[in-house]
Enzyme design. Sequence first.
Site, PDB file in Angstrom:
ATOM      1  N   HIS A 131       0.822  -1.227   0.000  1.00  0.00           N
ATOM      2  CA  HIS A 131       0.000   0.000   0.000  1.00  0.00           C
ATOM      3  C   HIS A 131       0.851   1.270   0.000  1.00  0.00           C
ATOM      4  CE1 HIS A 131      -3.585  -2.329   0.498  1.00  0.00           C
ATOM      5  NE2 HIS A 131      -3.252  -2.777   1.701  1.00  0.00           N
ATOM      6  N   ASP A 168      -2.793 -10.893  -2.126  1.00  0.00           N
ATOM      7  CA  ASP A 168      -3.287 -10.354  -0.854  1.00  0.00           C
ATOM      8  C   ASP A 168      -4.776 -10.008  -1.027  1.00  0.00           C
ATOM      9  OD1 ASP A 168      -2.037  -8.870   1.797  1.00  0.00           O
ATOM     10  OD2 ASP A 168      -3.772  -7.779   1.006  1.00  0.00           O
ATOM     11  N   HIS A 170      -6.199  -7.409  -0.352  1.00  0.00           N
ATOM     12  CA  HIS A 170      -6.401  -5.989  -0.690  1.00  0.00           C
ATOM     13  C   HIS A 170      -5.616  -5.613  -1.942  1.00  0.00           C
ATOM     14  CE1 HIS A 170      -6.872  -6.481   3.709  1.00  0.00           C
ATOM     15  NE2 HIS A 170      -7.984  -5.825   3.446  1.00  0.00           N
ATOM     16  N   ASP A 257      -4.284 -12.581   3.924  1.00  0.00           N
ATOM     17  CA  ASP A 257      -5.415 -12.078   4.717  1.00  0.00           C
ATOM     18  C   ASP A 257      -6.778 -12.338   4.064  1.00  0.00           C
ATOM     19  OD1 ASP A 257      -4.643 -10.310   2.753  1.00  0.00           O
ATOM     20  OD2 ASP A 257      -4.509  -8.559   4.064  1.00  0.00           O
TER      21      ASP A 257
HETATM   22 ZN   LIG Z   1      -4.071  -7.106   2.854  1.00  0.00          ZN
END
Ligand SMILES: [Zn+2]
Length: 322
Positions: A131, A168, A170, A257
Amino acid sequence: MAEFQNIIIIDSPVYDNHDTGGGTHPETPERVRAIRERLNSGPLASFLKWVEPRPAARKWLMAVHDESYLFRFEEAVLAGQTWLGHQDNQICFDSFDSAVMAAGAGLAGVDLLEKGAEKLVFCPVRPPGHHAERAMALGFCFLNNIAIAADYWQRVYDRQRIFILDFDAHHGNGIQAAFETSAAIFYASIHEHPTYSFPGSGYAEERGLDGGRGATLNIPLPPGAGDDMVLEAVKEKIGPALENFRPEALIIAAGFDAHEQDDMSGLDYSTILYSRLGGWIRKWAGQFCGGRVLSILEGGYNPQALALSVESYLAGLAYDKM
Ligand SMILES: [Zn+2]
């Protein structure tokens, strides 16, 4: 005959020093401790070779981050601030050193893959990176470990086409932002749909910009999506993208995750799915990259589920019958 390849694990005790303040923050040292413990006591133990990284040199960080941001991060840490930019991004006195070591693991991994005999490298780093943007910490991430490694791989070893796959839960907004105008670095991400999930980017319509148009592939999945939808996306979208791009190097943003026992997303992946993903990645690496794969840890916040998922992923990567 079935064969189990050795895997290099690049790990450092410095990662444990990044203290996110205790309490309810999910990005804890317990994450990497659980991975170490499981890998050292589980069935893969005899196939693993543990190596320590070196801190990333400033010039490699600056390929992806503004120097003023690096100073701001370092100063915040030295000044005793407890977060950077947003309270999600908790820091302590050692956080800058941990982040620079996490970035360094990717560089050491590239060197080992280019110069050594081993073909599989996994870096269980923290803090995570995908991120982090050029001048902004976000979502527990400070330095974009994957983007820094990709840039290094391209510049130092002249690998012209690099494919990054991010599984992931996200969207890796920072990796996408780093390379969205580049046709030479392909970013593919499977993640929970941005309407429901942090950081709110990663719509299917985001396909890259300018000269990089077509070298970004976002596959958002609805909340509740499980193994079947991932495997379908792998077969129908990721595989064809790789065939078409024909990478010379493969980097995996390995976040765990999306696991069904991880509260950080609404996705519902099983532990065994990560073996299946590892198997696909091994196949692609063999087809395009001489079998070489660099995998770097991103998320995964239920330490026990994370440790088992990492083991499952590595087994899929290493064992040709998975
Ligand atoms: Zn994540």
